[in-house]
Motif scaffolding. Structure first.
Motif, PDB file in Angstrom:
ATOM      1  N   LEU A  15       5.175  25.469 -11.707  1.00  0.00           N
ATOM      2  CA  LEU A  15       5.782  26.777 -10.879  1.00  0.00           C
ATOM      3  C   LEU A  15       7.128  26.089 -11.437  1.00  0.00           C
ATOM      4  O   LEU A  15       8.064  26.746 -11.078  1.00  0.00           O
ATOM      5  CB  LEU A  15       5.831  26.747  -9.597  1.00  0.00           C
ATOM      6  CG  LEU A  15       6.534  26.975  -9.019  1.00  0.00           C
ATOM      7  CD1 LEU A  15       6.347  28.455  -8.884  1.00  0.00           C
ATOM      8  CD2 LEU A  15       6.272  26.751  -7.317  1.00  0.00           C
ATOM      9  N   ASP A  16       7.801  24.906 -12.164  1.00  0.00           N
ATOM     10  CA  ASP A  16       9.122  24.379 -11.805  1.00  0.00           C
ATOM     11  C   ASP A  16      10.150  26.066 -12.930  1.00  0.00           C
ATOM     12  O   ASP A  16      10.556  26.381 -12.927  1.00  0.00           O
ATOM     13  CB  ASP A  16       9.246  22.969 -12.332  1.00  0.00           C
ATOM     14  CG  ASP A  16       9.609  22.422 -10.868  1.00  0.00           C
ATOM     15  OD1 ASP A  16       9.709  22.997 -10.105  1.00  0.00           O
ATOM     16  OD2 ASP A  16       9.928  21.632 -11.240  1.00  0.00           O
ATOM     17  N   GLU A  17       8.756  25.186 -14.059  1.00  0.00           N
ATOM     18  CA  GLU A  17       8.674  25.889 -15.352  1.00  0.00           C
ATOM     19  C   GLU A  17       8.649  27.895 -15.379  1.00  0.00           C
ATOM     20  O   GLU A  17       9.344  28.394 -15.751  1.00  0.00           O
ATOM     21  CB  GLU A  17       7.989  25.956 -16.247  1.00  0.00           C
ATOM     22  CG  GLU A  17       8.495  26.063 -18.093  1.00  0.00           C
ATOM     23  CD  GLU A  17       7.368  25.393 -19.236  1.00  0.00           C
ATOM     24  OE1 GLU A  17       7.015  24.582 -18.909  1.00  0.00           O
ATOM     25  OE2 GLU A  17       6.449  26.485 -19.701  1.00  0.00           O
ATOM     26  N   ALA A  18       8.173  28.567 -14.187  1.00  0.00           N
ATOM     27  CA  ALA A  18       7.531  29.414 -14.504  1.00  0.00           C
ATOM     28  C   ALA A  18       9.514  30.167 -13.124  1.00  0.00           C
ATOM     29  O   ALA A  18      10.420  30.958 -13.752  1.00  0.00           O
ATOM     30  CB  ALA A  18       6.446  29.890 -12.931  1.00  0.00           C
ATOM     31  N   ILE A  19       9.549  29.067 -12.199  1.00  0.00           N
ATOM     32  CA  ILE A  19      11.082  29.848 -11.851  1.00  0.00           C
ATOM     33  C   ILE A  19      12.462  29.197 -12.270  1.00  0.00           C
ATOM     34  O   ILE A  19      13.418  29.639 -12.073  1.00  0.00           O
ATOM     35  CB  ILE A  19      11.020  28.524 -10.590  1.00  0.00           C
ATOM     36  CG1 ILE A  19      10.498  28.624  -9.436  1.00  0.00           C
ATOM     37  CG2 ILE A  19      12.654  28.426  -9.576  1.00  0.00           C
ATOM     38  CD1 ILE A  19      10.174  27.798  -8.398  1.00  0.00           C
ATOM     39  N   ALA A  20      12.531  28.872 -13.355  1.00  0.00           N
ATOM     40  CA  ALA A  20      12.978  28.534 -14.975  1.00  0.00           C
ATOM     41  C   ALA A  20      12.958  29.812 -15.491  1.00  0.00           C
ATOM     42  O   ALA A  20      14.556  29.909 -15.498  1.00  0.00           O
ATOM     43  CB  ALA A  20      12.941  26.921 -15.484  1.00  0.00           C
ATOM     44  N   VAL A  21      12.300  30.659 -15.396  1.00  0.00           N
ATOM     45  CA  VAL A  21      12.369  31.939 -16.145  1.00  0.00           C
ATOM     46  C   VAL A  21      12.744  32.562 -14.994  1.00  0.00           C
ATOM     47  O   VAL A  21      13.648  33.832 -15.488  1.00  0.00           O
ATOM     48  CB  VAL A  21      10.981  32.400 -16.910  1.00  0.00           C
ATOM     49  CG1 VAL A  21      10.874  33.689 -17.356  1.00  0.00           C
ATOM     50  CG2 VAL A  21      10.206  31.108 -18.030  1.00  0.00           C
ATOM     51  N   ALA A  22      12.005  32.687 -14.642  1.00  0.00           N
ATOM     52  CA  ALA A  22      12.745  33.911 -12.740  1.00  0.00           C
ATOM     53  C   ALA A  22      14.138  34.506 -12.566  1.00  0.00           C
ATOM     54  O   ALA A  22      14.254  35.007 -11.831  1.00  0.00           O
ATOM     55  CB  ALA A  22      11.317  33.009 -11.659  1.00  0.00           C
ATOM     56  N   ARG A  23      14.153  32.944 -12.907  1.00  0.00           N
ATOM     57  CA  ARG A  23      15.994  32.925 -12.012  1.00  0.00           C
ATOM     58  C   ARG A  23      16.940  33.574 -13.296  1.00  0.00           C
ATOM     59  O   ARG A  23      17.830  34.022 -12.462  1.00  0.00           O
ATOM     60  CB  ARG A  23      16.665  31.031 -12.639  1.00  0.00           C
ATOM     61  CG  ARG A  23      15.947  30.653 -11.048  1.00  0.00           C
ATOM     62  CD  ARG A  23      17.203  28.981 -11.853  1.00  0.00           C
ATOM     63  NE  ARG A  23      16.781  27.466 -11.490  1.00  0.00           N
ATOM     64  CZ  ARG A  23      16.920  27.807  -9.802  1.00  0.00           C
ATOM     65  NH1 ARG A  23      17.842  28.417  -9.265  1.00  0.00           N
ATOM     66  NH2 ARG A  23      16.649  26.120  -9.790  1.00  0.00           N
ATOM     67  N   GLN A  24      16.231  33.869 -14.386  1.00  0.00           N
ATOM     68  CA  GLN A  24      17.064  34.925 -15.683  1.00  0.00           C
ATOM     69  C   GLN A  24      16.875  36.225 -15.858  1.00  0.00           C
ATOM     70  O   GLN A  24      17.210  37.322 -15.916  1.00  0.00           O
ATOM     71  CB  GLN A  24      16.797  34.101 -16.908  1.00  0.00           C
ATOM     72  CG  GLN A  24      16.498  32.623 -17.593  1.00  0.00           C
ATOM     73  CD  GLN A  24      15.805  32.337 -18.476  1.00  0.00           C
ATOM     74  OE1 GLN A  24      16.369  32.712 -19.485  1.00  0.00           O
ATOM     75  NE2 GLN A  24      15.514  30.841 -18.297  1.00  0.00           N
ATOM     76  N   VAL A  25      15.929  36.337 -14.890  1.00  0.00           N
ATOM     77  CA  VAL A  25      15.467  38.251 -14.500  1.00  0.00           C
ATOM     78  C   VAL A  25      16.296  39.015 -13.413  1.00  0.00           C
ATOM     79  O   VAL A  25      16.922  38.183 -13.222  1.00  0.00           O
ATOM     80  CB  VAL A  25      14.212  37.997 -13.929  1.00  0.00           C
ATOM     81  CG1 VAL A  25      13.594  39.933 -13.834  1.00  0.00           C
ATOM     82  CG2 VAL A  25      12.899  37.707 -14.153  1.00  0.00           C
ATOM     83  N   PRO A  26      17.272  39.593 -14.338  1.00  0.00           N
ATOM     84  CA  PRO A  26      18.147  40.050 -14.111  1.00  0.00           C
ATOM     85  C   PRO A  26      17.585  41.428 -12.545  1.00  0.00           C
ATOM     86  O   PRO A  26      17.026  41.413 -12.979  1.00  0.00           O
ATOM     87  CB  PRO A  26      18.681  41.629 -15.043  1.00  0.00           C
ATOM     88  CG  PRO A  26      18.011  40.535 -16.042  1.00  0.00           C
ATOM     89  CD  PRO A  26      17.086  40.217 -15.882  1.00  0.00           C
ATOM     90  N   ALA A  27      18.356  41.159 -11.305  1.00  0.00           N
ATOM     91  CA  ALA A  27      17.990  42.042 -10.055  1.00  0.00           C
ATOM     92  C   ALA A  27      18.997  42.258  -9.114  1.00  0.00           C
ATOM     93  O   ALA A  27      19.030  41.316  -8.213  1.00  0.00           O
ATOM     94  CB  ALA A  27      17.068  40.910  -9.399  1.00  0.00           C
ATOM     95  N   PRO A  28      19.334  42.309  -9.525  1.00  0.00           N
ATOM     96  CA  PRO A  28      21.820  42.348  -9.367  1.00  0.00           C
ATOM     97  C   PRO A  28      21.098  43.036  -7.959  1.00  0.00           C
ATOM     98  O   PRO A  28      21.430  43.104  -7.322  1.00  0.00           O
ATOM     99  CB  PRO A  28      21.822  43.609 -10.006  1.00  0.00           C
ATOM    100  CG  PRO A  28      20.915  44.553 -10.720  1.00  0.00           C
ATOM    101  CD  PRO A  28      19.888  43.778 -11.175  1.00  0.00           C
ATOM    102  N   PHE A  29      20.306  44.156  -7.582  1.00  0.00           N
ATOM    103  CA  PHE A  29      19.838  44.800  -6.427  1.00  0.00           C
ATOM    104  C   PHE A  29      19.076  44.388  -5.241  1.00  0.00           C
ATOM    105  O   PHE A  29      18.993  44.755  -4.869  1.00  0.00           O
ATOM    106  CB  PHE A  29      19.948  46.832  -6.053  1.00  0.00           C
ATOM    107  CG  PHE A  29      21.030  47.094  -7.162  1.00  0.00           C
ATOM    108  CD1 PHE A  29      22.319  46.847  -6.393  1.00  0.00           C
ATOM    109  CD2 PHE A  29      20.652  47.512  -7.878  1.00  0.00           C
ATOM    110  CE1 PHE A  29      23.468  47.781  -7.371  1.00  0.00           C
ATOM    111  CE2 PHE A  29      21.625  47.801  -9.311  1.00  0.00           C
ATOM    112  CZ  PHE A  29      23.000  48.103  -8.288  1.00  0.00           C
TER     113      PHE A  29
END
Lengths: 423, 121
Positions: free
Chosen positions: B95-109
């Motif tokens: 999960l930590d690795e998945a969260i590290a990727v998810a953090r970078q996903v652009p989701a401005p709204f």
């Protein structure tokens, strides 16, 4: 069969001191928290009889770890199905040394200390705060589900469901059994400290019930803070939290009177404060404040230290307290901190200024329903001689707390104001 | 290794009101994200707005269509302020690795949700 009291005491002591270590070392073998817990419980049960027959081992923790791990290896060997259905529930990065399964108790120090992994797993941000607290009490302190439920005045069934759900999330979402990398560490340590602090505050002023202090929770929080201090000796946040707990808890004997009545800081008998705890706490505060900017717990501990060092309430350095709150409000801008700051202002600059600060906070939604705000307003109004307003504020505060000791205190203050104006 | 679905949620009204340069910037950020995480990203797509969605309900809550099968209705399955707007399927060890990727996903709204993929054998 009756157990030798000395053996029972040794097992109880080992339960408190060694549980987390034994469980963490066993979870590394089982890669499953439930199986690890079962094996560790079994080892403690075995200790009661075996220690009675053969004497108490000189390293009880090592004996328990060996016994629990051997049982786990047996289970896994005997039950190939079990092994197949437990596909690496906990992902470990096996970089630290792992002794062979036959390690005997004299090789105790060979067991790697996995407690930090267990702590970071229990306090992972992907779990709810309630789940983190429940897992911490259950897995790190070794409390039974019934005891955890009792600690939070929840039903046992509900607590069991909460713990099961949290464990399922750990395995299904693959929350790792690992110490986070350096760049994530500050944030993750803060999550752990928050859990321990919450346990402490819940114990320090029980939200409901007949006792002001839940001694058991306070003791657990102190044990956990000491454990963290051993495991993370360089961390200023850990030093700050341990200092805060020590300095606050040093006043425990004086926080309620013989009749159980709540005694305010202003009226406490300072000669009965725990001076050893205060000395230890102050040393830790100094260490924690070295880091710039100082963290939340270090600042709170520093405030507690000012009180601990003041010879009396009147002689408290309120300017210093306000200055520390000014720093705290910047890094932790919570309405509760702002409220405590207003209290200090009320003593540094007088109740009229304090009251103005309080009234500026009245619109904070987070403070609506917070009895301490009403109680503080009541106290300022009383000091200003505004009896009618003070009476109303005490009555409001009374509506907002269910703690019997706090209620008795507020009722007493209300009575001291005299009967309501007859006009 | 495990797989996770990163679901991207956002407020569609804000998206609709966003000027073209903002939309283009977010698209560029997504391309950069994909390039940076090429080793982890197994797939992903953006979705058209929920006003293009069609839902089929089998639980009877859509009313009886008289034919016994699922009811076909216009609109998303659940009406929420922040709607599902896209997803990435990623591979991660934990999960930590998945969260590290998810953090970078652009989701401005809005933000993203990380869900472990369940393997049914």
């Amino acid at each position: 069969m009756t157990t030798d009291p000395a053996v029972a005491a040794a097992v109880a002591d080992a339960h408190r001191r060694e549980w987390a270590f034994v469980l963490a070392a066993t979870a590394r073998v089982t890669r499953d928290l439930d199986l690890a817990e079962e094996c560790v419980q079994d080892a403690y049960a075995k200790a009661l009889t075996v220690w009675g027959e053969r004497g108490i081992p000189h390293r009880p923790g090592a004996w328990l770890t060996t016994t629990a791990r051997n049982r786990a290896l047996d289970e896994l060997r005997r039950n190939a199905t079990l092994r197949r259905t437990l596909p690496q529930l906990l992902a470990t990065d096996d970089t630290s040394p792992e002794p062979g399964p036959g390690a005997d108790e004299d090789a105790a120090d060979d067991y790697p200390d996995d407690r930090l992994r267990l702590i970071f797993t229990c306090c992972h941000p992907a779990l709810t705060e309630e789940a983190r607290i429940a897992l911490t009490l259950r897995l790190l302190c070794g409390l039974t589900t019934a005891e955890v439920a009792h600690a939070f005045l929840t039903g046992e069934t509900a607590m069991a469901a909460r713990i099961t759900r949290a464990k399922r999330k750990i395995s299904t979402a693959r929350i790792p059994y690992r110490v986070p990398p350096a760049e994530e560490l500050p944030e993750r340590i803060d999550a752990v400290l928050t859990v321990v602090h919450l346990l402490f505050t819940t114990g320090h002023t029980a939200p409901v019930g007949d006792d002001l202090i839940r001694r058991d929770l306070v003791e657990r929080a102190l044990d956990l803070a000491r454990m963290l201090r051993t495991l993370l000796p360089e961390d200023a946040g850990v030093a700050g939290l341990l200092a805060l707990i020590l300095l606050t808890d040093a006043r425990r004997e004086t926080r309620s009177g013989e009749d159980g009545r709540m005694v305010l800081l202003a009226e406490q008998d300072r000669t009965r404060w725990d001076r050893a705890a205060i000395a230890e706490g102050i040393t830790l505060v100094r260490e924690a404040l070295v880091r710039r900017p100082p963290g939340r717990f270090a600042l709170m501990a520093a405030i507690a230290a000012v009180h601990a060092e003041a010879p009396s309430w009147q002689e408290t350095d309120w300017r210093e307290v306000v200055a520390l709150y000014d720093l705290l409000v910047q890094i932790w801008p919570s309405p509760v901190v702002a409220l405590n700051r207003a209290v200090a202002v009320g003593f540094a600059d007088g109740p009229a200024t304090g009251l103005a600060e309080l009234d500026a906070l009245a619109a904070e939604p987070q403070l609506a329903g917070y009895g301490y705000l009403a109680a503080t307003r009541a106290d300022f109004l009383r000091r200003l001689g505004r009896v009618t307003d003070a009476r109303l504020a005490y009555e409001e505060a009374l509506l907002l707390t269910e703690n019997t000791v706090e209620r008795d205190f507020l009722t007493g203050r209300l009575r001291e104001l005299g009967p309501p104006d007859a006009r | 290794m495990a797989q996770y679905l990163i679901l991207i949620y956002g407020d569609e009204t804000s998206w609709a009101a966003a000027p073209p340069e903002v939309v283009e910037r977010v698209h560029a950020e997504h391309r950069a994200f994909q390039a940076r995480n090429a080793g982890a990203v197994l797939g992903g797509n953006a979705l058209h707005r929920t006003d293009t969605a069609t839902s089929l309900r089998s639980d009877g809550s859509g009313g009886d269509n008289g034919a016994g099968g699922p009811t076909v209705t216009d609109g998303p399955f659940a009406e929420t302020k922040e709607a599902l707007g896209g997803y990435y399927l990623v591979e991660a060890t934990d999960l930590d690795e998945a969260i590290a990727v998810a953090r970078q996903v652009p989701a401005p709204f809005g933000g993203v949700e990380v869900r472990p993929i369940r393997v049914i054998d």
